[in-house]
Design a protein around this motif. Sequence first.
Motif, PDB file in Angstrom:
ATOM      1  N   ARG A  35       2.019  -3.570   7.741  1.00 59.93           N
ATOM      2  CA  ARG A  35       3.280  -3.585   8.498  1.00 59.93           C
ATOM      3  C   ARG A  35       4.284  -2.682   7.786  1.00 59.93           C
ATOM      4  NH1 ARG A  35       4.981  -8.932   8.309  1.00 59.93           N
ATOM      5  NH2 ARG A  35       3.582  -9.371  10.034  1.00 59.93           N
ATOM      6  N   ALA A  36       4.867  -1.764   8.545  1.00 63.80           N
ATOM      7  CA  ALA A  36       5.908  -0.878   8.028  1.00 63.80           C
ATOM      8  C   ALA A  36       7.254  -1.596   8.052  1.00 63.80           C
ATOM      9  CB  ALA A  36       5.970   0.400   8.861  1.00 63.80           C
ATOM     10  N   GLU A  37       8.242  -0.984   7.421  1.00 67.80           N
ATOM     11  CA  GLU A  37       9.590  -1.565   7.375  1.00 67.80           C
ATOM     12  C   GLU A  37      10.171  -1.785   8.764  1.00 67.80           C
ATOM     13  OE1 GLU A  37      12.819   0.221   5.179  1.00 67.80           O
ATOM     14  OE2 GLU A  37      11.659  -0.010   3.339  1.00 67.80           O
ATOM     15  N   LYS A  94       7.897  15.600   1.402  1.00 65.76           N
ATOM     16  CA  LYS A  94       7.486  14.423   2.178  1.00 65.76           C
ATOM     17  C   LYS A  94       7.421  13.224   1.227  1.00 65.76           C
ATOM     18  CE  LYS A  94       4.196  12.622   5.421  1.00 65.76           C
ATOM     19  NZ  LYS A  94       3.073  12.854   6.291  1.00 65.76           N
ATOM     20  N   HIS A  95       8.093  12.156   1.601  1.00 63.94           N
ATOM     21  CA  HIS A  95       8.169  10.979   0.749  1.00 63.94           C
ATOM     22  C   HIS A  95       6.915  10.124   0.861  1.00 63.94           C
ATOM     23  CE1 HIS A  95      12.345  11.785  -0.171  1.00 63.94           C
ATOM     24  NE2 HIS A  95      12.538  12.010   1.132  1.00 63.94           N
ATOM     25  N   ASP A  96       6.730   9.271  -0.148  1.00 67.04           N
ATOM     26  CA  ASP A  96       5.630   8.309  -0.104  1.00 67.04           C
ATOM     27  C   ASP A  96       5.850   7.337   1.049  1.00 67.04           C
ATOM     28  OD1 ASP A  96       4.722   9.508  -2.398  1.00 67.04           O
ATOM     29  OD2 ASP A  96       5.231   7.843  -3.718  1.00 67.04           O
ATOM     30  N   ARG A  97       4.765   6.868   1.635  1.00 65.51           N
ATOM     31  CA  ARG A  97       4.835   5.858   2.694  1.00 65.51           C
ATOM     32  C   ARG A  97       4.422   4.533   2.075  1.00 65.51           C
ATOM     33  NH1 ARG A  97       0.959   5.050   7.827  1.00 65.51           N
ATOM     34  NH2 ARG A  97       2.219   3.497   8.874  1.00 65.51           N
ATOM     35  N   VAL A  98       5.274   3.525   2.217  1.00 60.93           N
ATOM     36  CA  VAL A  98       5.007   2.209   1.642  1.00 60.93           C
ATOM     37  C   VAL A  98       4.961   1.186   2.773  1.00 60.93           C
ATOM     38  CG1 VAL A  98       5.786   0.453   0.012  1.00 60.93           C
ATOM     39  CG2 VAL A  98       6.210   2.872  -0.472  1.00 60.93           C
ATOM     40  N   VAL A  99       3.859   0.434   2.827  1.00 60.81           N
ATOM     41  CA  VAL A  99       3.686  -0.604   3.848  1.00 60.81           C
ATOM     42  C   VAL A  99       3.209  -1.883   3.172  1.00 60.81           C
ATOM     43  CG1 VAL A  99       3.245   0.991   5.746  1.00 60.81           C
ATOM     44  CG2 VAL A  99       1.343   0.201   4.353  1.00 60.81           C
ATOM     45  N   GLU A 100       3.437  -3.001   3.822  1.00 59.98           N
ATOM     46  CA  GLU A 100       2.988  -4.295   3.307  1.00 59.98           C
ATOM     47  C   GLU A 100       1.643  -4.655   3.931  1.00 59.98           C
ATOM     48  OE1 GLU A 100       4.177  -9.038   3.311  1.00 59.98           O
ATOM     49  OE2 GLU A 100       5.487  -7.594   4.312  1.00 59.98           O
ATOM     50  N   LEU A 145       0.863  -1.172   0.000  1.00 59.73           N
ATOM     51  CA  LEU A 145       0.000   0.000   0.000  1.00 59.73           C
ATOM     52  C   LEU A 145       0.904   1.228   0.000  1.00 59.73           C
ATOM     53  CD1 LEU A 145      -2.917   1.100   0.221  1.00 59.73           C
ATOM     54  CD2 LEU A 145      -2.584   1.119   2.693  1.00 59.73           C
ATOM     55  N   VAL A 146       0.759   2.061  -1.021  1.00 57.12           N
ATOM     56  CA  VAL A 146       1.573   3.262  -1.173  1.00 57.12           C
ATOM     57  C   VAL A 146       0.686   4.478  -0.913  1.00 57.12           C
ATOM     58  CG1 VAL A 146       3.022   4.616  -2.724  1.00 57.12           C
ATOM     59  CG2 VAL A 146       2.997   2.120  -2.906  1.00 57.12           C
ATOM     60  N   THR A 147       1.064   5.283   0.074  1.00 58.98           N
ATOM     61  CA  THR A 147       0.361   6.531   0.355  1.00 58.98           C
ATOM     62  C   THR A 147       1.285   7.667  -0.055  1.00 58.98           C
ATOM     63  OG1 THR A 147      -0.800   5.521   2.212  1.00 58.98           O
ATOM     64  CG2 THR A 147      -0.781   7.920   2.124  1.00 58.98           C
ATOM     65  N   HIS A 148       0.843   8.455  -1.024  1.00 59.20           N
ATOM     66  CA  HIS A 148       1.678   9.527  -1.577  1.00 59.20           C
ATOM     67  C   HIS A 148       1.787  10.687  -0.599  1.00 59.20           C
ATOM     68  CE1 HIS A 148       1.797   7.450  -5.366  1.00 59.20           C
ATOM     69  NE2 HIS A 148       0.483   7.370  -5.367  1.00 59.20           N
ATOM     70  N   GLY A 149       3.003  11.250  -0.511  1.00 59.92           N
ATOM     71  CA  GLY A 149       3.220  12.424   0.322  1.00 59.92           C
ATOM     72  C   GLY A 149       2.441  13.603  -0.240  1.00 59.92           C
ATOM     73  N   MET A 187      -2.603   3.982  -3.158  1.00 62.20           N
ATOM     74  CA  MET A 187      -2.804   3.007  -4.221  1.00 62.20           C
ATOM     75  C   MET A 187      -2.212   1.668  -3.795  1.00 62.20           C
ATOM     76  SD  MET A 187       0.047   4.108  -7.038  1.00 62.20           S
ATOM     77  CE  MET A 187       0.345   2.491  -7.721  1.00 62.20           C
ATOM     78  N   VAL A 188      -2.740   0.602  -4.379  1.00 59.50           N
ATOM     79  CA  VAL A 188      -2.247  -0.744  -4.081  1.00 59.50           C
ATOM     80  C   VAL A 188      -1.304  -1.175  -5.198  1.00 59.50           C
ATOM     81  CG1 VAL A 188      -2.899  -3.172  -3.841  1.00 59.50           C
ATOM     82  CG2 VAL A 188      -4.309  -1.392  -2.782  1.00 59.50           C
TER      83      VAL A 188
END
Length: 64
Positions: free
Chosen positions: A40-42, A18-24, A9-13, A56-57
């Motif tokens: 779950r984050a990194e 601010k960078h995009d946030r990417v989680v699984e 799941l990518v959440t755009h800054g 977006m997925v």
Amino acid sequence: MKASKGDRLVTHGRVVGKHDRVVEIVEVLGPEGTPPFRVRAEDGHETIMSPGPDSMVEHRKGKD
């Protein structure tokens, strides 16, 4: 928005710099692949998200 376990799941800054946030996505809690999702984050932190229009997925490769 539909997703499966293992997708990202990518959440755009929304602010300059601010960078995009990417989680699984580790669990889909809604019916037929819809939100909310347990993610779950990194760094290992887990939370439940109902993503908005700035998200977006990214489907995992090799999925039908």
